[in-house]
Design an enzyme around this catalytic site. Structure first.
Site, PDB file in Angstrom:
ATOM      1  N   ARG A  10     -18.756 -30.855 -10.221  1.00  0.00           N
ATOM      2  CA  ARG A  10     -17.700 -29.912  -9.870  1.00  0.00           C
ATOM      3  C   ARG A  10     -18.164 -29.031  -8.721  1.00  0.00           C
ATOM      4  O   ARG A  10     -19.294 -28.525  -8.737  1.00  0.00           O
ATOM      5  CB  ARG A  10     -17.281 -29.077 -11.069  1.00  0.00           C
ATOM      6  CG  ARG A  10     -18.398 -28.290 -11.741  1.00  0.00           C
ATOM      7  CD  ARG A  10     -17.845 -27.580 -12.962  1.00  0.00           C
ATOM      8  NE  ARG A  10     -18.866 -26.809 -13.651  1.00  0.00           N
ATOM      9  CZ  ARG A  10     -18.640 -26.182 -14.803  1.00  0.00           C
ATOM     10  NH1 ARG A  10     -17.456 -26.230 -15.361  1.00  0.00           N
ATOM     11  NH2 ARG A  10     -19.606 -25.500 -15.384  1.00  0.00           N
ATOM     12  N   ASP A  16     -17.304 -25.595  -6.372  1.00  0.00           N
ATOM     13  CA  ASP A  16     -16.645 -24.303  -6.536  1.00  0.00           C
ATOM     14  C   ASP A  16     -15.535 -24.111  -5.503  1.00  0.00           C
ATOM     15  O   ASP A  16     -15.388 -24.903  -4.564  1.00  0.00           O
ATOM     16  CB  ASP A  16     -17.673 -23.177  -6.410  1.00  0.00           C
ATOM     17  CG  ASP A  16     -18.642 -23.137  -7.586  1.00  0.00           C
ATOM     18  OD1 ASP A  16     -18.262 -23.595  -8.682  1.00  0.00           O
ATOM     19  OD2 ASP A  16     -19.770 -22.638  -7.407  1.00  0.00           O
ATOM     20  N   ARG A  68     -26.194 -22.615  -2.913  1.00  0.00           N
ATOM     21  CA  ARG A  68     -25.844 -21.393  -2.181  1.00  0.00           C
ATOM     22  C   ARG A  68     -26.873 -20.289  -2.416  1.00  0.00           C
ATOM     23  O   ARG A  68     -27.159 -19.484  -1.522  1.00  0.00           O
ATOM     24  CB  ARG A  68     -24.447 -20.935  -2.573  1.00  0.00           C
ATOM     25  CG  ARG A  68     -23.348 -21.878  -2.062  1.00  0.00           C
ATOM     26  CD  ARG A  68     -22.029 -21.667  -2.770  1.00  0.00           C
ATOM     27  NE  ARG A  68     -21.515 -20.329  -2.550  1.00  0.00           N
ATOM     28  CZ  ARG A  68     -20.502 -19.807  -3.247  1.00  0.00           C
ATOM     29  NH1 ARG A  68     -19.944 -20.514  -4.228  1.00  0.00           N
ATOM     30  NH2 ARG A  68     -20.062 -18.594  -2.980  1.00  0.00           N
TER      31      ARG A  68
END
Length: 247
Positions: free
Chosen positions: A49, A51, A194
């Protein structure tokens, strides 16, 4: 029968991959398209998945049907039905036990940074007005090979059984005016890439040292690591499977 879809998407207009109660997602768009075209309810399972705002140059999902499909015709119809920011590149039959998430053996992400204002990269790269020590960032990135537990880079309160990941490559390299961070691992934690980029940027800015990065990883404390960089610079670029699954 189980089918794999290979596709890509620009994540700007989506609340990530996974279906959410209060936002449009890529999974939702694919399920609606397949259900409409096949005239039955279809559920898809993705390789992972992403974001909100994150892009995918290569993503896989699988779905089950009780009939053989003309994959070339369905692929063409899907691309006509789906919005312009989602593109299906391949559709193929696999064994009934093949799984896009659990059978993936590697995933590769890129993070794009530009130091120059460019209207064509506004939604594609993180515009950062800093002089960066890329050599120091690459040196610090090598620490990722020395550890397995990356809890310090994981989103807090994430329901996972383990924080262990096997990082296989991690480096910074210029691609024209873009500075690109490439990282490959068997799996990634939520927000991991990130947070890694944010921490390595602190090294490039001279705020922390390589030794500080080592201490951050050893601490297993998310608050010790750098900030999460903006989502629009992040790309899932490759998902690798055993040769027995993909063509």
């Amino acid at each position: 029968m189980r089918y794999f879809l290979e596709f890509s998407y620009n994540g700007k207009n989506y609340h990530g991959w996974q279906i959410q109660p209060n936002g449009i997602t890529v999974q939702e768009m694919l399920e609606k398209a397949l259900s409409t075209l096949l005239r039955k309810e279809i559920r898809v399972i993705g390789a992972g998945r992403t974001d909100t705002g994150v892009h995918a140059k290569q993503m896989y999902a699988h779905f089950d049907v009780d009939e053989f499909l003309d994959v070339l015709v369905l692929q063409k119809k899907l691309n006509s039905f789906l919005p312009a920011d989602i593109a299906v590149h391949d559709l193929f039959l696999v064994d009934d036990e093949a799984h896009t998430r659990f059978d993936a053996i590697e995933r590769t992400y890129e993070y794009w940074i530009t130091a120059r204002k460019n209207p064509f990269l506004t939604d594609a790269a993180y515009y950062l007005k800093y002089d960066l020590d890329v050599e120091a960032m690459n040196d610090a990135a090598k620490l990722l090979f020395e550890f397995k537990d990356f809890q310090c880079f994981s989103k807090s309160n994430t329901d996972v059984k383990t924080y262990f990941c096997d990082v296989k490559e991690a480096y910074w390299k210029y691609d024209g005016e873009k500075l690109v961070f490439t990282v490959t691992a068997d799996r990634f934690l939520r927000n991991m890439v990130r947070a890694i980029v944010g921490t390595l940027l602190d090294v490039g800015k001279g705020k922390i040292s390589k030794d500080d990065v080592k201490k951050i990883i050893e601490s297993k404390n998310r608050s010790k690591a750098g900030v999460s960089v903006p989502a629009h610079g992040l790309y899932l670029v490759k998902v690798k499977y055993p040769s027995s699954i993909t063509k």
